[in-house]
Design an enzyme around this catalytic site. Structure first.
Site, PDB file in Angstrom:
ATOM      1  N   HIS A  43      -7.592  -8.475   5.985  1.00 40.57           N
ATOM      2  CA  HIS A  43      -7.597  -8.129   4.563  1.00 40.57           C
ATOM      3  C   HIS A  43      -6.306  -8.638   3.936  1.00 40.57           C
ATOM      4  O   HIS A  43      -5.343  -8.943   4.648  1.00 40.57           O
ATOM      5  CB  HIS A  43      -7.655  -6.605   4.391  1.00 40.57           C
ATOM      6  CG  HIS A  43      -6.404  -5.970   4.885  1.00 40.57           C
ATOM      7  ND1 HIS A  43      -6.201  -5.677   6.225  1.00 40.57           N
ATOM      8  CD2 HIS A  43      -5.255  -5.624   4.259  1.00 40.57           C
ATOM      9  CE1 HIS A  43      -4.991  -5.183   6.380  1.00 40.57           C
ATOM     10  NE2 HIS A  43      -4.389  -5.140   5.201  1.00 40.57           N
ATOM     11  N   HIS A 125      -0.622 -12.037   1.584  1.00 36.77           N
ATOM     12  CA  HIS A 125      -0.883 -12.592   2.918  1.00 36.77           C
ATOM     13  C   HIS A 125      -1.921 -11.766   3.661  1.00 36.77           C
ATOM     14  O   HIS A 125      -2.131 -10.597   3.333  1.00 36.77           O
ATOM     15  CB  HIS A 125       0.422 -12.639   3.730  1.00 36.77           C
ATOM     16  CG  HIS A 125       0.960 -11.285   4.063  1.00 36.77           C
ATOM     17  ND1 HIS A 125       1.703 -10.540   3.166  1.00 36.77           N
ATOM     18  CD2 HIS A 125       0.856 -10.522   5.182  1.00 36.77           C
ATOM     19  CE1 HIS A 125       2.045  -9.395   3.715  1.00 36.77           C
ATOM     20  NE2 HIS A 125       1.533  -9.342   4.948  1.00 36.77           N
TER      21      HIS A 125
HETATM   22  P1  2AM Z   1       1.210  -6.181   6.898  1.00 31.53           P
HETATM   23  O1  2AM Z   1      -0.151  -6.657   7.302  1.00 31.53           O
HETATM   24  O2  2AM Z   1       2.097  -7.252   6.410  1.00 31.53           O
HETATM   25  O3  2AM Z   1       1.823  -5.302   7.955  1.00 31.53           O
HETATM   26  C1  2AM Z   1      -2.071  -1.561   5.998  1.00 31.53           C
HETATM   27  O4  2AM Z   1      -1.026  -1.101   6.796  1.00 31.53           O
HETATM   28  C2  2AM Z   1      -1.640  -2.749   5.185  1.00 31.53           C
HETATM   29  O5  2AM Z   1      -0.591  -2.364   4.277  1.00 31.53           O
HETATM   30  C3  2AM Z   1      -1.115  -3.924   5.980  1.00 31.53           C
HETATM   31  O6  2AM Z   1      -1.691  -5.096   5.441  1.00 31.53           O
HETATM   32  C4  2AM Z   1       0.371  -3.933   5.743  1.00 31.53           C
HETATM   33  O7  2AM Z   1       0.952  -5.208   5.632  1.00 31.53           O
HETATM   34  C5  2AM Z   1       0.486  -3.284   4.394  1.00 31.53           C
HETATM   35  N1  2AM Z   1       1.761  -2.596   4.216  1.00 31.53           N
HETATM   36  C6  2AM Z   1       2.659  -2.846   3.244  1.00 31.53           C
HETATM   37  N2  2AM Z   1       3.701  -2.030   3.354  1.00 31.53           N
HETATM   38  C7  2AM Z   1       3.488  -1.251   4.435  1.00 31.53           C
HETATM   39  C8  2AM Z   1       4.214  -0.214   5.064  1.00 31.53           C
HETATM   40  N3  2AM Z   1       5.393   0.231   4.584  1.00 31.53           N
HETATM   41  N4  2AM Z   1       3.677   0.345   6.167  1.00 31.53           N
HETATM   42  C9  2AM Z   1       2.490  -0.072   6.661  1.00 31.53           C
HETATM   43  N5  2AM Z   1       1.743  -1.034   6.102  1.00 31.53           N
HETATM   44  C10 2AM Z   1       2.241  -1.622   4.985  1.00 31.53           C
END
Ligand code: 2AM
EC number: 3.1.4.58
Length: 180
Positions: A43, A125
Site C-alpha cells: 500500500h 512510497h
Molecule cells: P513504512 O512502510 O515506510 O514503514 C503502516 O504502519 C504504514 O504507516 C506503513 O506504510 C508505514 O510506513 C506508515 N507509517 C508512517 N509513520 C509510521 C509510524 N510512526 N509507525 C508505523 N508506521 C508508520
C-alpha cells in the site's frame, strides 16, 4: 488505550498489481536483502494516525468523507533504499499533484485532530522490504507499472499470529474526472 485502534489512510494497490510486484520482487532482490512485505499488505500510506480512540476515528472518518479530490494515474517507476528504517521502497519519480494534495489534506486533518505527524517531508512510497538495514543492490529500473487511483482507504494495522495485517475499514471515492 483499550478502545483505540492503530490506523492509517492509504492507497491500496490493485490485487493484480500486487501479484505483478511480488513476482518481479522475487527476482529483483536477494533473500538476505530484507523481509518481503506480504502481497496483500502492499500500500502507499497517505497519513499515519497511530493509536486512535473510537471517538477520534469517527471524527476522522467524517472529515475524510468531506474530501473532494480528483483521481489520478500513478506511475511506479522509482525505487530506493532507506538503510536507517531498513526500508526498500517503490515510488514515483514525479508524484502527481493530486496525490500530494490528498496526503497533505489528510495529514493536516490528522494533526488538527491530535494525531502526531512526522515533521519529515511526505515522500510517497510503497514498502517492498523491511529489516533492510545492510547495503542493498537496488535494481536500476522498475517495469514502470501504472495504475489509476479512484479511491483512498482507512486501514487498521493488527498483529495476527505474529504477523502484521492491514484491514481496510472504510474507503472514499476520488472524482474520476480530470484524471492526469
Ligand atoms: P513504512 O512502510 O515506510 O514503514 C503502516 O504502519 C504504514 O504507516 C506503513 O506504510 C508505514 O510506513 C506508515 N507509517 C508512517 N509513520 C509510521 C509510524 N510512526 N509507525 C508505523 N508506521 C508508520
Amino acid at each position: 488505550m483499550s478502545n483505540s485502534r492503530r490506523l492509517f489512510f492509504a492507497l491500496p494497490l490493485p490485487a493484480a498489481l500486487q501479484q505483478q510486484v511480488i513476482h518481479w520482487r522475487a527476482n529483483a532482490f536477494q533473500p538476505e536483502d530484507g523481509r518481503p512485505v506480504a502481497a496483500a499488505n502492499l500500500h502507499l500510506t497517505l497519513a499515519f494516525l497511530g493509536d486512535v480512540s473510537t471517538q477520534k476515528e469517527l471524527a476522522l472518518k467524517t472529515l475524510a468523507g468531506r474530501i473532494r479530490q480528483t483521481g489520478f494515474n500513478l506511475c511506479l517507476d522509482d525505487l530506493g533504499h532507506w538503510p536507517r528504517p531498513g526500508v526498500v521502497w517503490l515510488g514515483s519519480k514525479r508524484a502527481p499533484r493530486a496525490l500530494l494534495q490528498l496526503a497533505e489534506l489528510l495529514r493536516s486533518q490528522a494533526a488538527r485532530s491530535g494525531c502526531y505527524q512526522s515533521p519529515l517531508p511526505f515522500y510517497p512510497h510503497i514498502t517492498l522490504l523491511r529489516a533492510a538495514t545492510k547495503p542493498v543492490a537496488v535494481p536500476p529500473a522498475t517495469p514502470g507499472w501504472r495504475f489509476s487511483v479512484d479511491h483512498f482507504s482507512l486501514y487498521q494495522s493488527v498483529i495476527e499470529h505474529g504477523r502484521t495485517r492491514y484491514h481496510p475499514l472504510a474507503q472514499w471515492p476520488l472524482n474520476t474526472q480530470d484524471t492526469q
